[in-house]
Design an enzyme around this catalytic site. Sequence first.
Site, mmCIF file in Angstrom:
data_model
loop_
_atom_site.group_PDB
_atom_site.id
_atom_site.type_symbol
_atom_site.label_atom_id
_atom_site.label_comp_id
_atom_site.label_asym_id
_atom_site.label_seq_id
_atom_site.Cartn_x
_atom_site.Cartn_y
_atom_site.Cartn_z
ATOM 1 N N HIS A 64 4.602 -3.802 -3.536
ATOM 2 C CA HIS A 64 4.318 -2.624 -4.364
ATOM 3 C C HIS A 64 5.326 -2.495 -5.508
ATOM 4 C CE1 HIS A 64 2.849 1.325 -5.414
ATOM 5 N NE2 HIS A 64 4.059 1.841 -5.253
ATOM 6 N N ASP A 85 2.739 2.175 0.471
ATOM 7 C CA ASP A 85 2.039 1.637 -0.697
ATOM 8 C C ASP A 85 2.202 0.120 -0.669
ATOM 9 O OD1 ASP A 85 1.578 4.239 -1.387
ATOM 10 O OD2 ASP A 85 3.190 4.346 -2.857
ATOM 11 N N HIS A 302 -1.429 -0.753 -5.845
ATOM 12 C CA HIS A 302 -2.020 -0.207 -4.622
ATOM 13 C C HIS A 302 -3.222 -1.067 -4.263
ATOM 14 C CE1 HIS A 302 0.241 3.620 -4.502
ATOM 15 N NE2 HIS A 302 0.187 3.553 -5.827
ATOM 16 N N HIS A 324 -2.653 8.737 2.528
ATOM 17 C CA HIS A 324 -2.334 8.553 1.108
ATOM 18 C C HIS A 324 -3.600 8.322 0.287
ATOM 19 C CE1 HIS A 324 -0.534 6.925 -2.592
ATOM 20 N NE2 HIS A 324 0.612 7.458 -2.178
#
Length: 612
Positions: A64, A85, A302, A324
Amino acid sequence: MTHPTKAIVGTLLKDFVKVSGGRTDGALYSEKDLEKTLDLTEVIDFHQTIEVDGIQVTAYRAGHVLGACMFEIEIAGMRLLYTGDYSRVPDRHLSAADTPDNPPHIVIVESTYGVSKHLPRDQREQRFVEKVRGILTRGGRVLLPVVALGRAQEVLLILEECWNNSPELQNVPIYQASGLARRAISVYQTYIEMMNDDIKAAFQASNPFMFKHVTHLKSSQHLDDIGPCVVMATPSMLQSGLSRELFEAWCEDPRNGIIIADFAVAGTLAREVLDEPKEIMSHSGHKLALRCSVDAISFSAHADFPQTSDFLDEVNPPHVVLVHGEAGEMMRLKRALEQRAKATDRIRNLYTPKVTQPVHIRHQPRHVAKVVGRLAEKRAATEEALQGLLVRHGAQDSLMHPSDLPFFTKLHPGRVLQRQLLALHKPFSEVRLALEVMFEGTKGDTDLGQVTPGAMQEPGASQSLRVGDAVSVSYKAEEGGEPAHVVLEWEGGSTSDMVADAVIAIILQSAGEPMGLQQLEAQRQAVLDKGDVDSAMKHEMQILATLLNSQFGQAHVDHQQDLVMLQVDQQHVIIDYKASKVSCSDDALRSRVERAMQRLVEAMNPVQIEGH
């Protein structure tokens, strides 16, 4: 956290303290608090496992931002992977997220993009460069609202390469207008070895984060807002700051353009302008015409639906928790993953908890250990039980034979030899008979012969026998005032301890009580009935000496000093009966005698229960 994450966190939080203006009233923390916290931080490398109170934590690359990790938590054989993430597609400076070494039972995974699909990286970069060229060619300004860390550095690498290959653009300035991003560049320049192979190869010639065509602005006042330019500014959502200021200044000019290069959160201006409204509301409350071009080219790190779906198929967890993400996208992703699991005949339970909502998952713990040494010489059959020592070294459990302990560890097996002496008031032949009846395989050094009740052995005579392979029993007849007794010896262990307990019980049951004990108790009761307390105490001391003699050996009474003398393994014990005090240089022996005396005194003086 990893080393670069610690450096970046320090930069971020110091920036927060600075923005707070050094306030002490109401501030969450000070710079001194931050320094203390960073000193307590434990750093971890990718694929390293640490153990905290029996919980194993392993870090894997998340792909990420620089230093970002997925964490696998293992508790009692249950493995939980939290992706945070993550991205399964490598970009210009980061490798893709790792696949864990062992399949997890539970995966907590982000659902940011739901069922959306990213364009391939080369197509995204080509489209981005074409949009930038188009805006500059028509004399406009390019606004790139970005997050200060991660995507900012990725976009700078793309622009730097484009400017290096395009002489016609090299007179157009590229401004990086985030102070935090500027300070973070030093972290990127330092931790090259934690990036992908492309960056490492480029670093052999020069540091790829030393940008030749990028100017770092200290403030908006240093921006030369004349003619075409490219400006990267924070925040990425256009809610405030320089990105919002420049957007309001440039949005009414059709030559200008804004490119949203990251995920746009619902309810923000960045998401609003993607719908291309005719007007937007300024910070001051005035309406502004939206005439500039608006494009969304996501360089967001992402995972999209194909990445998440393929990743879950690869690690194949029975439980998946989606977090999320916006509620709508999360539910669409849940349905899509359920359909895919059903189509591929996989067992997959999906959960979409709300904030603070707990998720309860039942799991049967499993303990995995590697069989080594002698136990591993023969392949065990399925469901076959193995006996050995379970040894934990770091995060690895091993099962081994006790004799292999010195070869696989720094430990060495020890032996504890247990010994118990018991007074005997009946012929040893009766005790031996009771043991042979109870235990098969009881062997002695002489024949059992004829058992004659009441017959006693010659003074000083001795015999020995072995009960199974666990306990040896040695007998010595009365001699020189020392009472007849047996000594049990065995090597400490669960099996031998159990056999020894049984042998002791049989000996005590067959040994009978000490001679003369009933007569002493009758005499004590007689003087008590007459109210002669002093004489009763002398009888009690004699009873105590007789019982201690049976348990410890060589006990006698000194009536002149009201003392009971005892000798055990050449250790002298003196009991002041009147003061209820035991004296001995060996603390362990003194404690044993104190407990024995307390129980004997309680037995001679039972609690009187009054009737109602």
